[in-house]
Design a protein around this motif. Structure first.
Motif: not given
Length: 519
Positions: A376-389, A448-459
């Motif tokens: 509602p405050d126009a911010k991105l819900d990263m948790d919801k986005l990644l759970k959807a992914f 205005g928010d910054t999110f850091v994601l690290e992508l890694k293959l589980k070898r």
């Protein structure tokens, strides 16, 4: 008043029409080689100023009057089905027709020699023998030739070398994307090598045309300021250097986009950092000819191997004889920076993943709607986005990855495609990728928010701990304490079922709050 000159993005530059940096400014070596009657090569990626340099060099040499110099292209003989005899004829005709652009009629070679029985070597021999001045021949697009035709041309030049300067061109420069020394291997698809030696082992130097420095970009842009009064500030120049890596076509294209397209040639308007960002996005979205031809190379297997390794952060065995790696560097797609092998500039780093996952973006529909993940405050819900992914990935990944051209890098590209559909609605993604890092780092800016994601293959079993250490170090460099570690299982679901591989966990690691997302 509209400027008479402009930033050129098509063809070679002409000083009376275009803003340009003197292509011969740092090329004392070329004049030294010509004075010593040496043969040499010039190589550089497409649209980095090779043809501009050749034309300036030929005109300068002819104006000074000590040499006869002509630039010509062998591209007319650049197709696989051509015979050596036909190739000789086409190359000779190309040379003859180019003479009109550079030298007076009395200095031309005889057209009558250009028949089917005349070799290139004989033609050059007769031309040089008929002239009082030494000939400097600048041969463009040498790497457009294939197989036996390429070998034939190089050997004819080598055979004539001993007769210079009276009976053969005093100096010949071969110009193309790649250094000719690499043509000695894998020239013919059916053979490993041409033999122990290069078919052009007479060259004295290989000259690589580099990208522009910040100072050279400032020099180019100052010409526009002198003509119009419109200023590119130091901050804007620094940002354009980051975007382009000094690649000449991109430097011109970004400036042209700002001046003519965004500001519509209104020289009273101030050029800002926002204009540079807008120009970058426009070029990526439009995919002009330069970017399209570059991206077409991504389909080649040897390019694919290197690009996949960069996106995944996989390791490569690197040495100076790694032909695939050298090839991709010569194309200008990647570069070495200290110990890293990375994409050549920020625009390439942005457009390559976007192009590779474009079909994915187009086919992600309801999951990719931005409004689903905005609070509602126009911010991105990263948790919801990644759970959807996670749900999307479980349903679709095996089908998508199976038919995806870049299978090795497909996991990360699929996530980037999913994110891009959402982030395009009001934010941006910055990607950090390099060979050997073992992961891909994404920084997402949104409202205005910054999110850091690290992508890694589980070898292996250590992948999670390694990933936590890696993202913690990356967060330290950014001065942040919260991030997401995305772990992709590479074993099929028949071995590790989805019920056990899909996980969501919040952990504390090295004083950082890390959300571990496994799938």
């Amino acid at each position: 008043m509209k400027s008479k000159r402009y930033f050129n993005t098509t063809g070679f530059c002409m000083p009376e029409r275009h803003y340009m940096v003197d292509p011969l400014r740092n090329q004392k070596i070329i004049f030294d080689l010509i004075e010593k009657t040496q043969y040499f090569t010039i190589h550089a990626p497409r649209q980095t100023g090779k043809t501009t340099l050749l034309h300036e060099l030929a005109h300068r040499l002819n104006k000074e009057g000590n040499y006869i110099s002509v630039v010509f292209s062998v591209e007319s003989a650049g197709y696989r089905s051509i015979t050596e005899e036909t190739a000789n004829l086409k190359i000779i005709n190309s040379l003859y027709e180019s003479c009109e652009l550079f030298i007076s009629k009395e200095l031309w070679p005889k057209k009558s020699l250009a028949d089917e029985k005349c070799s290139l070597q004989t033609y050059l021999n007769n031309w040089a023998g008929s002239q009082k001045k030494p000939i400097v021949l600048l041969l463009d697009e040498i790497d457009s030739l294939y197989d036996d035709v390429l070998v034939s041309v190089l050997r004819q030049l080598r055979n004539g070398f001993q007769g210079r300067p009276k009976n053969f061109p005093s100096t010949i420069a071969l110009v193309g994307l790649r250094d000719v020394r690499e043509y000695k291997t894998k020239v013919r698809p059916s053979e490993v090598s041409l033999g122990s030696g290069s078919p052009f082992n007479i060259k004295a130097e290989s000259i690589l045309l580099g990208t522009w420095t910040k100072e050279e970009i400032a020099e180019l842009y100052s010409q526009h300021t002198k003509d119009t009064g419109q200023i590119f500030s130091k901050k804007v120049i620094d940002r354009i250097y980051e975007l382009t890596g000094g690649q000449p076509w991109l430097v011109n294209a970004v400036a042209n986009e700002i001046v003519e397209k965004i500001l519509k040639s209104d020289y009273t308007k101030k050029i800002t950092l926002a204009h540079a960002e807008e120009a970058k996005e426009n070029l990526i979205a439009r995919r002009d000819t330069h970017l399209d031809s570059l991206l077409d190379k991504l389909k080649e297997p040897r390019v694919k191997n290197i690009v996949s390794a960069i996106i995944n952060g996989d390791s490569l065995v690197y040495d100076n004889f790694n032909d695939d790696l050298r090839y991709v560097i010569d194309l200008g797609i990647i570069r070495k920076e200290k110990y890293d092998i990375i994409f050549s500039n920020e625009i390439y780093r942005e457009i390559i993943p976007r192009v590779l996952n474009f079909s994915m973006q187009e086919n992600i529909r309801e999951e990719g709607m931005t409004s689903c993940y905005i609070k509602p405050d126009a911010k991105l819900d990263m948790d919801k986005l990644l759970k959807a992914f996670q749900k999307f990935y479980r349903r679709n990944s095996e089908h998508w990855l199976e038919r995806f051209d870049y299978k090795e890098a497909g996991h990360g590209l699929l996530l980037m495609a999913f994110l891009q559909r959402v982030i395009n609605g009001g934010g941006r993604i910055d990607r950090e990728m390099a060979v050997g890092r073992g992961r891909t780092d994404l920084t997402i800016e949104f409202a205005g928010d910054t999110f850091v994601l690290e992508l890694k293959l589980k070898r292996d079993s250590d992948s999670k701990e390694d990933g936590l250490d890696q993202i913690s170090r990356y967060l330290d460099t950014l001065g942040m304490t919260k991030g997401y570690l995305i772990l992709f299982e590479i074993k099929p679901s028949s071995i590790i079922p989805w019920e056990t591989r899909v996980k969501w966990e919040n952990v504390s690691h090295q004083n950082k709050k890390i959300t571990v997302v496994e799938m």
